[in-house]
Design a protein around this motif. Structure first.
Motif, short mmCIF file in Angstrom:
data_model
loop_
_atom_site.label_atom_id
_atom_site.label_comp_id
_atom_site.label_asym_id
_atom_site.label_seq_id
_atom_site.Cartn_x
_atom_site.Cartn_y
_atom_site.Cartn_z
N TYR A 18 0.90 9.70 12.89
CA TYR A 18 -0.03 9.91 11.78
C TYR A 18 -1.39 9.32 12.10
CZ TYR A 18 3.67 11.49 8.58
OH TYR A 18 4.68 12.20 7.97
N GLN A 19 -1.39 8.14 12.68
CA GLN A 19 -2.63 7.46 13.02
C GLN A 19 -3.45 8.28 14.02
OE1 GLN A 19 -2.29 3.56 15.01
NE2 GLN A 19 -3.31 2.72 13.21
N LYS A 47 0.83 -1.21 0.00
CA LYS A 47 0.00 0.00 0.00
C LYS A 47 0.87 1.26 0.00
CE LYS A 47 -3.88 1.93 2.61
NZ LYS A 47 -4.75 1.74 3.78
N CYS A 48 2.03 1.18 0.58
CA CYS A 48 2.95 2.32 0.71
C CYS A 48 3.79 2.55 -0.56
CB CYS A 48 3.91 2.10 1.88
SG CYS A 48 3.13 1.59 3.42
N GLN A 80 0.82 -4.86 13.47
CA GLN A 80 1.05 -4.52 12.07
C GLN A 80 2.00 -3.33 11.94
OE1 GLN A 80 -3.12 -4.14 11.10
NE2 GLN A 80 -3.00 -5.93 9.75
N ILE A 81 1.88 -2.37 12.83
CA ILE A 81 2.79 -1.22 12.81
C ILE A 81 4.22 -1.70 13.04
CG2 ILE A 81 3.48 0.87 14.06
CD1 ILE A 81 0.44 1.38 14.53
N LYS A 82 4.42 -2.59 13.99
CA LYS A 82 5.75 -3.13 14.26
C LYS A 82 6.28 -3.90 13.05
CE LYS A 82 5.73 -3.45 19.28
NZ LYS A 82 6.81 -2.50 19.45
N GLU A 83 5.43 -4.72 12.44
CA GLU A 83 5.83 -5.50 11.27
C GLU A 83 6.21 -4.58 10.11
OE1 GLU A 83 2.43 -7.95 10.55
OE2 GLU A 83 2.72 -9.09 12.39
N GLN A 115 -4.02 6.51 5.38
CA GLN A 115 -3.25 5.34 4.93
C GLN A 115 -2.97 4.35 6.07
OE1 GLN A 115 -2.42 4.68 1.62
NE2 GLN A 115 -3.81 6.39 1.38
N VAL A 116 -2.79 4.85 7.28
CA VAL A 116 -2.40 3.98 8.39
C VAL A 116 -3.53 3.74 9.39
CG1 VAL A 116 0.03 4.63 8.19
CG2 VAL A 116 -1.44 5.89 9.77
N ALA A 117 -4.70 4.27 9.10
CA ALA A 117 -5.81 4.20 10.05
C ALA A 117 -6.15 2.79 10.52
CB ALA A 117 -7.06 4.85 9.44
#
Length: 99
Positions: A62-63, A27-28, A87-90, A79-81
């Motif tokens: 950002y979230q 996605k990024c 998942q953030i750590k991954e 995008q990060v919502a």
């Protein structure tokens, strides 16, 4: 035998994290490039290889809507919502590994 089994489990877990990070990064990649090598929309820093702790902190900012680097706060918030803590750590670990 226990050490070998544990080592194999840890190796499998590490590859699973990287696989999940890679999937999340798709996605990024549209803005940041396949290896995080682009300045997104010509504004952001190059994120590939950045420190994982910084990436985690930025994603969380950002979230929460408290970070607006380069005027990208609202775009990045969307995008990060949907990302959870794991998942953030991954994702941060995966981006850190990009060069």
């Amino acid at each position: 035998m226990k050490k070998v089994t544990l080592a194999l489990m840890l190796a499998g877990a590490a590859s699973l994290v990287m696989a999940d990070g890679a999937a999340l990064f798709k996605k990024c990649a549209g803005c940041h490039g396949a290896k995080g090598e682009k300045k997104a929309l010509g504004k952001s820093a190059v994120i590939g290889g950045m420190d994982a702790a910084t990436l985690e902190s930025d994603i969380k900012g950002y979230q929460a809507g408290t970070l607006n680097k380069h005027g990208m706060g609202m775009l990045m918030k969307g995008q990060v919502a949907g990302l959870n803590e794991a998942q953030i750590k991954e994702l941060a670990a995966y981006i850190h590994g990009l060069k």
